[in-house]
Design a protein around this motif. Sequence first.
Motif, short mmCIF file in Angstrom:
data_model
loop_
_atom_site.label_atom_id
_atom_site.label_comp_id
_atom_site.label_asym_id
_atom_site.label_seq_id
_atom_site.Cartn_x
_atom_site.Cartn_y
_atom_site.Cartn_z
N LEU A 1 0.83 -1.21 0.00
CA LEU A 1 0.00 0.00 0.00
C LEU A 1 0.86 1.26 0.00
O LEU A 1 0.59 2.22 -0.73
N GLN A 2 1.92 1.26 0.82
CA GLN A 2 2.78 2.44 0.91
C GLN A 2 3.58 2.67 -0.36
O GLN A 2 3.87 3.82 -0.71
N GLU A 3 3.94 1.60 -1.06
CA GLU A 3 4.68 1.75 -2.30
C GLU A 3 3.86 2.45 -3.38
O GLU A 3 4.41 2.99 -4.34
N LEU A 4 2.55 2.43 -3.23
CA LEU A 4 1.67 3.11 -4.19
C LEU A 4 1.58 4.61 -3.92
O LEU A 4 1.04 5.36 -4.74
N SER A 5 2.10 5.05 -2.76
CA SER A 5 1.98 6.47 -2.42
C SER A 5 3.35 7.08 -2.10
O SER A 5 4.06 7.51 -3.00
N TYR A 6 3.74 7.08 -0.83
CA TYR A 6 4.96 7.79 -0.42
C TYR A 6 6.15 6.87 -0.17
O TYR A 6 7.23 7.33 0.18
N GLY A 7 5.98 5.57 -0.32
CA GLY A 7 7.05 4.62 -0.02
C GLY A 7 6.98 4.16 1.42
O GLY A 7 6.20 4.68 2.23
N LYS A 8 7.82 3.18 1.77
CA LYS A 8 7.78 2.59 3.10
C LYS A 8 8.14 3.61 4.17
O LYS A 8 9.08 4.39 4.02
N ASP A 9 7.36 3.60 5.26
CA ASP A 9 7.65 4.52 6.35
C ASP A 9 8.91 4.09 7.09
O ASP A 9 9.23 2.91 7.16
N HIS A 10 9.62 5.09 7.64
CA HIS A 10 10.82 4.83 8.43
C HIS A 10 10.51 5.16 9.88
O HIS A 10 11.06 6.11 10.46
#
Length: 447
Positions: free
Chosen positions: A343-352
Amino acid sequence: MKKIAHIKSTDILIGITFVLIYFQVYWHYWLVKLLNGYVINTLLPIIFLFCLFLFRELVSHKTSFTKRRAYSVILPLIFYAFFATISIVLNAEGFGEIKSFLIYIYSPLLIFISIVRLHKFRQNDSVKSILLLLFIAGIIFSIYVAIIFSVDPQGLLAMPDIETNRGVISTTYGGAYGVGDLEAVRYSIPGISSTTYGPILVPLMFVGFYFKKYTKGKLMHFIYTVLILFLIFCVLKTVSRGPLIAMFAGITYLGWRNLLKTKEIVFIASVLVISFLTFAKLALLRLIITLAIFIPFDIPFLDAAIDITDLLKDPRVEVVPETFSQILAHPFMGMGMTNLINLQELSYGKDHNNYLSIAASFGSLTLVFYLLFLFLLFIMTQKAIKRLSWNPTSKDLGITLSAGLLALIVYLNFAPAELHFIWIWFGLTAAWLRNAEKEIYLKEGFN
């Protein structure tokens, strides 16, 4: 004589294992290239530690002084693993994914339990020996990094990727970072990222402060000072926010606990100011830009032609509300790490942010027990430090480990994943806590 040789060979193997895990040596570009594209299984050194614990604790040694409050920190870990396991079984797709995520959860716990229960670490001298070994290894690896990045940094970025049995190994995990006319190739050990290399070094600085205090002779004091400054230099050159903020937290703690004298803190502060105004200007700018996202103000060092609004659009900050929304949508058992990453790769990338990742992937209950473990470990360590006034050497070792623990707790707000080197530090801190508890028991009785 055979027994002495056996102990020495075991200690050497344990030392090599710690270096392999702490510095993630199995991913280093130079080693993978040397092994012709073969990556050592990351579980092997962990399994070695755990088997050593099983053999030497359950077979070779009789245990004593079993009533230890220090072991109560393991209880939250049991619940953490329990709820994470349920979440994995419910959310993972197929046996392969379940196995991968169970390894992800349980391998750090095996590191922690093995260190805490290993007979070797029932003496603080062994804890100090491992810390000194990690400090020396950190210096050696950082000299290697400084040399290769000084000779031809652009050529380093152009080095070819290596196809391995575990995927592609690249030299570009540090990468370049720039704002306007300011640009730098971020320091990292080729094969691991700059966001991992920086925090690996931060606790080792505090180890340097400890040994500097307890070493004799002006020459050794000078050598330790130079080595500590070198590690600070390398962390600044990663241009990574998490390690810098973690470093500030740890140094502040050391000053509060008086392990660092006022003149030492002033000296370090002066070095940091000079660094930020010279070679580390980009690192300072990145910190300021991050702060400006939350508290708007004019950013220094910027060309007037630069669009500030673009700079303030940080994907790692913008992904946070999205992660929170997923936590609220799946509050108890999470949504599964694979689902979250996709899901995150479709928007802002993986959270840190490891805390948010745990809650979103494995559920809020899993995060609660994870935080409870960290809270108990830190608080119990502080109480032990307070009661060890008669033994300054042991007390200062606890302060050193606590500084690293606090720094890593802060860093987990910026960590991309559950990194094994962090659990080595957790394990050594818990081992010291157990030893300190025994000292207190022998001195005061168990109250």
